[in-house]
Design a protein around this motif. Structure first.
Motif, PDB file in Angstrom:
ATOM      1  N   ARG A   1     -65.505  54.917  18.216  1.00  0.00           N
ATOM      2  CA  ARG A   1     -66.737  54.903  19.005  1.00  0.00           C
ATOM      3  C   ARG A   1     -67.963  55.332  18.220  1.00  0.00           C
ATOM      4  O   ARG A   1     -69.064  55.384  18.756  1.00  0.00           O
TER       5      ARG A   1
ATOM      6  N   HIS B   1     -78.117  53.582  18.545  1.00  0.00           N
ATOM      7  CA  HIS B   1     -76.730  53.625  19.010  1.00  0.00           C
ATOM      8  C   HIS B   1     -76.626  54.604  20.183  1.00  0.00           C
ATOM      9  O   HIS B   1     -76.191  55.736  20.041  1.00  0.00           O
ATOM     10  N   LYS B   2     -77.033  54.123  21.343  1.00  0.00           N
ATOM     11  CA  LYS B   2     -77.070  54.976  22.533  1.00  0.00           C
ATOM     12  C   LYS B   2     -75.687  55.443  22.964  1.00  0.00           C
ATOM     13  O   LYS B   2     -75.566  56.465  23.650  1.00  0.00           O
ATOM     14  N   ASN B   3     -74.670  54.692  22.569  1.00  0.00           N
ATOM     15  CA  ASN B   3     -73.312  55.078  22.959  1.00  0.00           C
ATOM     16  C   ASN B   3     -72.918  56.437  22.393  1.00  0.00           C
ATOM     17  O   ASN B   3     -72.009  57.087  22.918  1.00  0.00           O
ATOM     18  N   LYS B   4     -73.593  56.858  21.315  1.00  0.00           N
ATOM     19  CA  LYS B   4     -73.300  58.177  20.754  1.00  0.00           C
ATOM     20  C   LYS B   4     -73.662  59.280  21.739  1.00  0.00           C
ATOM     21  O   LYS B   4     -73.039  60.339  21.745  1.00  0.00           O
TER      22      LYS B   4
ATOM     23  N   PHE C   1     -73.465  58.842  25.058  1.00  0.00           N
ATOM     24  CA  PHE C   1     -72.385  58.802  26.048  1.00  0.00           C
ATOM     25  C   PHE C   1     -71.127  59.495  25.535  1.00  0.00           C
ATOM     26  O   PHE C   1     -70.415  60.161  26.299  1.00  0.00           O
ATOM     27  N   ASN C   2     -70.853  59.347  24.230  1.00  0.00           N
ATOM     28  CA  ASN C   2     -69.613  59.899  23.669  1.00  0.00           C
ATOM     29  C   ASN C   2     -69.517  61.413  23.817  1.00  0.00           C
ATOM     30  O   ASN C   2     -68.421  61.979  23.770  1.00  0.00           O
TER      31      ASN C   2
ATOM     32  N   PHE D   1     -77.568  59.274  29.156  1.00  0.00           N
ATOM     33  CA  PHE D   1     -77.209  57.945  28.653  1.00  0.00           C
ATOM     34  C   PHE D   1     -77.566  56.871  29.671  1.00  0.00           C
ATOM     35  O   PHE D   1     -78.185  55.859  29.325  1.00  0.00           O
TER      36      PHE D   1
ATOM     37  N   LYS E   1     -63.391  53.299  31.309  1.00  0.00           N
ATOM     38  CA  LYS E   1     -63.888  52.952  29.972  1.00  0.00           C
ATOM     39  C   LYS E   1     -63.052  51.840  29.362  1.00  0.00           C
ATOM     40  O   LYS E   1     -63.581  50.933  28.709  1.00  0.00           O
TER      41      LYS E   1
END
Length: 224
Positions: free
Chosen positions: A38, A48-51, A53-54, A111, A185
């Motif tokens: 991820r 990298h917006k998912n970072k 969320f992570n 996020f 997910k």
């Protein structure tokens, strides 16, 4: 019938050891998943917006879930002679879990806000927010009733069974939240036959075993 779970003819000791091994395994798989597959985590990310969320699965699993489970089994790990130490570590571990959970919830709201996704639209989010809200209320009630300034002894005695009962209920709500979150997910990412899917599924199985083992340790005596 024997009291304290002695009719099970099993000590809580091997179960608590198993719980610790599960903690290590779940933490390892979660870190492998988030770092290798991820891309890591961050509070701020322009591309990298998912970072962002992570941080949510990281803090909710390693912090909220695992620390709350460890807090529960402290009464079977630390000798009864050190009752004050039992209560202190139980309180501290639950506080760490609460702080991690609050930051984890903040991360997922942040996020969703930054990528323009709606909030609170899944069963996972409903159960999760309910669990952490009840967790916070339970911690505050426990702190003022059992630690400082403490209620009267007779009142504490009446409250203790209910405190323990609702503590287990909230803990298993966190287990359900984690399982629904991983499933959600998995589906969103479309991971059907990839290596990442195996990591997620094994993490979910270990979390289930973790919940069962913590629950079993509660009903078992310290030793035969």
């Amino acid at each position: 019938m024997a009291k304290g779970g002695s009719n099970y003819n099993l000590s809580a000791a091997p179960v608590t050891v198993f719980v610790h091994l599960l903690v290590i395994s779940i933490a390892t798989l979660t870190l492998v998943w988030l770092l290798k597959f991820r891309g890591g985590f961050a509070f701020k990310a322009h591309f990298h917006k998912n970072k962002i969320f992570n941080l949510h699965p990281l803090l909710m699993t390693l912090g909220f879930l695992l620390f709350s489970g460890e807090a529960i089994i402290m009464y079977k790990v630390i000798p009864d002679a050190k009752r004050k130490a039992q209560k202190a570590i139980h309180l501290i571990f639950h506080f760490i879990a609460l702080v991690a959970g609050i930051v984890g919830v903040y991360a997922v709201f942040k996020f969703h806000h930054e990528v323009n996704l709606p909030h609170m639209y899944t069963l996972h989010s409903w159960i999760g927010l309910s669990a952490i809200s009840l967790f916070g209320f339970q911690w505050l009630l426990g702190f003022f009733s059992f630690w400082y300034p403490r209620a009267e002894q007779t009142r504490r005695a009446r409250m203790l069974p209910w405190h323990a009962f609702f503590g287990i209920v909230i803990f298993f709500m966190t287990i359900v939240t984690a399982e629904t979150g991983l499933t959600q997910k998995f589906i969103f990412l479309g991971l059907w036959r990839e290596q990442e899917a195996l990591i997620i599924n094994f993490t979910g199985l270990l979390i289930l075993l973790f919940g069962i083992a913590v629950g079993l340790s509660v009903i078992l005596p310290r030793r035969n």
